[in-house]
Design an enzyme around this catalytic site. Structure first.
Site, short mmCIF file in Angstrom:
data_model
loop_
_atom_site.label_atom_id
_atom_site.label_comp_id
_atom_site.label_asym_id
_atom_site.label_seq_id
_atom_site.Cartn_x
_atom_site.Cartn_y
_atom_site.Cartn_z
N CYS A 8 0.86 -1.18 0.00
CA CYS A 8 0.00 0.00 0.00
C CYS A 8 0.90 1.23 0.00
O CYS A 8 2.12 1.11 -0.11
CB CYS A 8 -0.99 0.00 1.16
SG CYS A 8 -0.31 0.36 2.78
N ARG A 14 -3.40 -0.37 5.15
CA ARG A 14 -3.95 -1.49 4.39
C ARG A 14 -3.01 -2.68 4.27
O ARG A 14 -3.42 -3.83 4.49
CB ARG A 14 -4.36 -1.02 2.99
CG ARG A 14 -5.49 -0.02 3.02
CD ARG A 14 -5.74 0.58 1.66
NE ARG A 14 -4.62 1.44 1.27
CZ ARG A 14 -4.48 2.00 0.08
NH1 ARG A 14 -5.38 1.79 -0.85
NH2 ARG A 14 -3.45 2.78 -0.18
N ASP A 121 -8.13 3.79 0.66
CA ASP A 121 -7.21 4.14 1.74
C ASP A 121 -7.99 4.77 2.90
O ASP A 121 -8.45 5.91 2.79
CB ASP A 121 -6.15 5.11 1.23
CG ASP A 121 -5.00 5.28 2.19
OD1 ASP A 121 -5.17 4.98 3.40
OD2 ASP A 121 -3.92 5.72 1.76
#
Length: 152
Positions: A8, A14, A121
């Site tokens: 990520c 994440r 996100d």
């Protein structure tokens, strides 16, 4: 032993959540021939721990945490990996500037789940519960697919 890397932007939300989820699944299923870790495509959060709201959500959903220091992906990581899964198109683009995917192992985390197109996100959206729920689905499908392929 197969190696999966989750990617990520900063490796504080994440990708580390995906790593923690994957480790729980592997332990729960007794799978020992897959190892997972996570990395960033940026340098912004290097050395930082899991973002506190993500940490709280993982704990709320009974996902065990690990000691974590965000790291950027390296060529060495790529060379050791069998699979690299990114969260969104921005990750894919930034990753392509960092590594040459000559092994064709870079794929979207949603590869085995067509209902989810990308993982947003939560650092920007504050939807940590949704992201963890989506990651659990995607990671479970990845592990089952890899394990099933390896077992046959």
């Amino acid at each position: 032993m197969k190696t999966i890397i989750f990617i990520c932007h900063g490796n504080i939300c994440r990708s580390i959540a995906a790593e923690c989820i994957a480790n729980k699944i592997l332990i729960d299923k007794g799978i020992t021939n897959i190892r997972v870790f996570s990395r960033a495509v940026s340098l912004e959060e290097i050395g930082n721990d899991i973002y506190p709201p993500m940490k709280r959500e993982l704990l709320r959903q009974q996902i065990p945490l690990k000691k974590h220091f965000a790291e950027q992906i390296s060529k060495h990581d790529y060379d050791e990996a069998d699979f690299i899964f990114y969260m969104d198109e921005s990750n894919k683009i930034r990753l392509s500037h960092l590594i040459n995917d000559y092994k064709n192992i870079v794929k979207p985390i949603t590869l085995y789940n067509k209902e989810i197109s990308y993982i947003e996100d939560p650092w920007y959206t504050d939807r940590f519960e949704l992201v963890v729920k989506q990651l659990k689905i995607c990671v479970k499908n990845i592990i089952e697919n890899i394990y099933e392929t390896e077992s046959n």
